[in-house]
Design a protein around this motif. Structure first.
Motif, PDB file in Angstrom:
ATOM      1  N   UNK B   1      52.216  27.792  43.994  1.00  0.00           N
ATOM      2  CA  UNK B   1      53.206  26.756  43.290  1.00  0.00           C
ATOM      3  C   UNK B   1      53.128  27.354  41.756  1.00  0.00           C
ATOM      4  N   UNK B   2      54.253  27.706  41.123  1.00  0.00           N
ATOM      5  CA  UNK B   2      54.302  28.429  39.899  1.00  0.00           C
ATOM      6  C   UNK B   2      54.516  27.000  38.917  1.00  0.00           C
ATOM      7  N   UNK B   3      53.523  27.052  38.016  1.00  0.00           N
ATOM      8  CA  UNK B   3      53.552  25.813  37.102  1.00  0.00           C
ATOM      9  C   UNK B   3      54.150  26.061  35.954  1.00  0.00           C
ATOM     10  N   UNK B   4      54.256  27.481  35.669  1.00  0.00           N
ATOM     11  CA  UNK B   4      55.154  27.553  34.468  1.00  0.00           C
ATOM     12  C   UNK B   4      56.024  28.898  34.824  1.00  0.00           C
ATOM     13  N   UNK B   5      57.332  28.229  34.606  1.00  0.00           N
ATOM     14  CA  UNK B   5      58.596  29.255  35.119  1.00  0.00           C
ATOM     15  C   UNK B   5      59.380  29.893  34.049  1.00  0.00           C
ATOM     16  N   UNK B  25      57.823  24.012  32.808  1.00  0.00           N
ATOM     17  CA  UNK B  25      56.881  23.789  33.382  1.00  0.00           C
ATOM     18  C   UNK B  25      56.707  22.589  34.259  1.00  0.00           C
ATOM     19  N   UNK B  26      55.797  22.504  35.250  1.00  0.00           N
ATOM     20  CA  UNK B  26      55.913  21.180  36.152  1.00  0.00           C
ATOM     21  C   UNK B  26      54.567  20.424  35.921  1.00  0.00           C
ATOM     22  N   UNK B  27      53.587  20.762  35.060  1.00  0.00           N
ATOM     23  CA  UNK B  27      52.177  20.183  34.937  1.00  0.00           C
ATOM     24  C   UNK B  27      52.460  19.211  33.822  1.00  0.00           C
ATOM     25  N   UNK B  28      52.541  17.987  33.906  1.00  0.00           N
ATOM     26  CA  UNK B  28      52.642  16.919  32.707  1.00  0.00           C
ATOM     27  C   UNK B  28      51.445  17.147  32.036  1.00  0.00           C
ATOM     28  N   UNK B  29      50.232  17.527  32.417  1.00  0.00           N
ATOM     29  CA  UNK B  29      49.038  17.400  31.665  1.00  0.00           C
ATOM     30  C   UNK B  29      49.205  18.871  30.651  1.00  0.00           C
ATOM     31  N   UNK B  30      49.829  19.726  30.548  1.00  0.00           N
ATOM     32  CA  UNK B  30      49.978  20.666  29.625  1.00  0.00           C
ATOM     33  C   UNK B  30      50.380  19.976  28.322  1.00  0.00           C
ATOM     34  N   UNK B  31      49.621  20.248  27.388  1.00  0.00           N
ATOM     35  CA  UNK B  31      49.803  19.750  25.857  1.00  0.00           C
ATOM     36  C   UNK B  31      49.781  20.866  24.741  1.00  0.00           C
ATOM     37  N   UNK B  32      49.690  22.331  25.043  1.00  0.00           N
ATOM     38  CA  UNK B  32      49.559  23.191  24.428  1.00  0.00           C
ATOM     39  C   UNK B  32      50.368  24.262  24.900  1.00  0.00           C
ATOM     40  N   UNK B 103      50.522  31.593  32.677  1.00  0.00           N
ATOM     41  CA  UNK B 103      51.535  32.206  32.068  1.00  0.00           C
ATOM     42  C   UNK B 103      52.840  32.152  32.795  1.00  0.00           C
ATOM     43  N   UNK B 104      53.991  32.307  32.511  1.00  0.00           N
ATOM     44  CA  UNK B 104      55.356  32.511  33.061  1.00  0.00           C
ATOM     45  C   UNK B 104      55.313  33.979  33.515  1.00  0.00           C
ATOM     46  N   UNK B 105      56.363  34.314  34.567  1.00  0.00           N
ATOM     47  CA  UNK B 105      56.698  35.547  34.724  1.00  0.00           C
ATOM     48  C   UNK B 105      57.157  36.426  33.798  1.00  0.00           C
ATOM     49  N   UNK B 106      57.835  36.137  32.593  1.00  0.00           N
ATOM     50  CA  UNK B 106      58.258  36.884  31.574  1.00  0.00           C
ATOM     51  C   UNK B 106      59.855  37.033  31.870  1.00  0.00           C
ATOM     52  N   UNK B 107      60.168  37.242  30.638  1.00  0.00           N
ATOM     53  CA  UNK B 107      61.679  37.578  30.224  1.00  0.00           C
ATOM     54  C   UNK B 107      61.700  38.938  29.390  1.00  0.00           C
TER      55      UNK B 107
END
Lengths: 117, 113
Positions: B1-5, B25-32, B103-107
């Motif tokens: 599951x990709x948490x950062x897209x 992002x999907x995780x609401x706990x991320x804060x930075x 990390x996301x997959x990049x652009x």
């Protein structure tokens, strides 16, 4: 400037060989990380260490091990290299706490491109 | 599951115009959250960060916006320059957590002269 140095920029190894990737940082950072970068998959965490002799598995630790005997050095070991471990390997370091939120900014090395034949 | 897209693998922009790179992002706990830029055969370099107590952070030509309710952040580059052509990664973490950045997959951004 924070400097993270990876000893080998390019390596070519054969299947089954043992591979060592070395990383040294000169800023007295507590945390060190190993990532691999693959097209379409971004950066994926293999292992990290928050102190000497401490290590934690990341998201893809299978087939890898690490060693941190000194604070400044973090080694990634491929016990028996396989072709699916062909990748760009990136080492990073960070202090325990930093920035206004208390989180850490990662500083990366230049990367080690490993090809396993 | 990709948490950062990062749903756009590539983006082309004319020099001088605005570049907008998106990250969800999907995780609401991320804060930075951080943005990194990566040139070929080099390691990623830190660009800009934002914590969840803010909704905007600026540094020169780079501005990051955070929409917590939508779990979305974006990086604006104004004006875009050819030297900005690189792969951009967003990353997220729980600031008081386990030091693990996702990390996301990049652009891949291409700025056309």
């Amino acid at each position: 400037d924070v400097k993270v140095t990876q000893s080998s920029r390019y390596l070519v190894k054969r299947t089954g060989e043992k591979v060592f990737l070395e990383c040294v940082q000169d800023m007295d950072h507590e945390n060190m990380f190993w990532y691999r970068q693959d097209p379409g998959l971004g950066l994926r965490l293999i292992y990290f260490s928050y102190d000497v002799k401490m290590k934690e598995k990341g998201d893809i630790p299978e087939g890898y091990s690490v060693s941190r005997e000194k604070k400044e050095r973090f080694s990634l070991i491929l016990e028996s290299a396989s072709t699916n471990q062909t990748s760009m390997y990136l080492c990073a370091s960070s202090p325990h706490l930093g920035g206004e939120s208390g989180a850490n900014v990662l500083t990366f090395g230049a990367g080690s491109r490993l090809t396993v034949l | 599951d990709q948490q950062v897209k990062q749903n756009s693998p590539s983006l082309s922009v004319q020099e001088g115009r605005i570049s907008i790179l998106n990250c969800d992002y999907t995780n609401s706990m991320f804060d930075y959250f951080l943005w990194y830029k990566k040139y070929p055969a080099e390691g990623p370099t830190f660009l800009i960060s934002i914590s969840s107590i803010k909704d905007k952070n600026e540094d020169g030509r780079f501005t990051v916006f955070l929409n917590k309710s939508a779990k979305h952040l974006s990086l604006h580059i104004v004006p875009s320059q050819p030297g900005d052509s690189a792969v951009y990664f967003c990353a997220a973490a729980v600031a008081s957590g386990t030091y693990k950045y996702i990390f996301g997959t990049g652009t891949r951004l291409k700025v056309l002269a």
